[in-house]
Scaffold this motif. Sequence first.
Motif, PDB file in Angstrom:
ATOM      1  N   LEU A  15       1.063  -1.535  -0.510  1.00 37.97           N
ATOM      2  CA  LEU A  15       0.172  -0.281  -0.148  1.00 37.97           C
ATOM      3  C   LEU A  15       0.771   1.573  -0.116  1.00 37.97           C
ATOM      4  O   LEU A  15       0.915   2.451  -1.056  1.00 37.97           O
ATOM      5  N   ARG A  16       2.171   1.175   1.128  1.00 40.13           N
ATOM      6  CA  ARG A  16       2.784   2.112   1.336  1.00 40.13           C
ATOM      7  C   ARG A  16       3.593   2.303  -0.608  1.00 40.13           C
ATOM      8  O   ARG A  16       3.710   3.843  -0.794  1.00 40.13           O
ATOM      9  N   HIS A  17       3.923   1.668  -1.070  1.00 41.90           N
ATOM     10  CA  HIS A  17       4.138   1.525  -2.421  1.00 41.90           C
ATOM     11  C   HIS A  17       3.068   2.732  -3.125  1.00 41.90           C
ATOM     12  O   HIS A  17       3.440   3.178  -4.205  1.00 41.90           O
ATOM     13  N   GLY A  18       1.832   2.220  -3.667  1.00 47.95           N
ATOM     14  CA  GLY A  18       1.414   2.361  -3.937  1.00 47.95           C
ATOM     15  C   GLY A  18       0.775   3.617  -4.298  1.00 47.95           C
ATOM     16  O   GLY A  18       0.383   4.791  -4.862  1.00 47.95           O
ATOM     17  N   ILE A  19       0.922   4.650  -2.730  1.00 49.56           N
ATOM     18  CA  ILE A  19       0.897   5.680  -2.710  1.00 49.56           C
ATOM     19  C   ILE A  19       1.988   6.438  -2.759  1.00 49.56           C
ATOM     20  O   ILE A  19       1.526   7.350  -2.947  1.00 49.56           O
ATOM     21  N   ARG A  20       3.621   6.047  -2.566  1.00 52.70           N
ATOM     22  CA  ARG A  20       3.717   7.124  -3.075  1.00 52.70           C
ATOM     23  C   ARG A  20       4.165   6.750  -4.302  1.00 52.70           C
ATOM     24  O   ARG A  20       4.356   8.362  -4.523  1.00 52.70           O
ATOM     25  N   GLU A  21       4.017   6.460  -5.177  1.00 48.94           N
ATOM     26  CA  GLU A  21       4.207   6.211  -6.843  1.00 48.94           C
ATOM     27  C   GLU A  21       2.600   7.556  -7.080  1.00 48.94           C
ATOM     28  O   GLU A  21       2.941   7.647  -8.494  1.00 48.94           O
ATOM     29  N   HIS A  22       1.484   7.169  -5.841  1.00 55.51           N
ATOM     30  CA  HIS A  22       0.730   8.740  -7.043  1.00 55.51           C
ATOM     31  C   HIS A  22       0.958   9.686  -6.381  1.00 55.51           C
ATOM     32  O   HIS A  22       1.400  11.294  -6.773  1.00 55.51           O
ATOM     33  N   ARG A  23       2.092   9.736  -5.208  1.00 55.93           N
ATOM     34  CA  ARG A  23       2.155  11.016  -4.649  1.00 55.93           C
ATOM     35  C   ARG A  23       3.394  11.776  -5.636  1.00 55.93           C
ATOM     36  O   ARG A  23       3.858  13.195  -5.725  1.00 55.93           O
TER      37      ARG A  23
END
Length: 92
Positions: free
Chosen positions: A20-28
């Motif tokens: 989930l952190r990876h996905g959030i960082r990718e979006h951020r």
Amino acid sequence: MDDDLQSLTREQLLAEVRRLRHGIREHRDSSGHELCWHHPALWSLLPEKTDPVPVVPEWPQFLRGCIRYRQSLDEQAPGAPRSAEPFVEPTS
């Protein structure tokens, strides 16, 4: 809604947090013209398997929303770097 978490081991929970952190960082970390795109990859990180179809505003309302979003960036991130890069169609 999140009952599936109860059955996960500590290691599985840590793996889920990392995913989930990876996905959030990718979006951020998206920037420039990427900010304007629909991001179904972000929603796909949720366990619910839905394929929501967005309600798409008509062009005049959409453009007003784009302008307001850009104005909000001036308000919320006045020191952010600026770019004059033109939009280039992404390649697959």
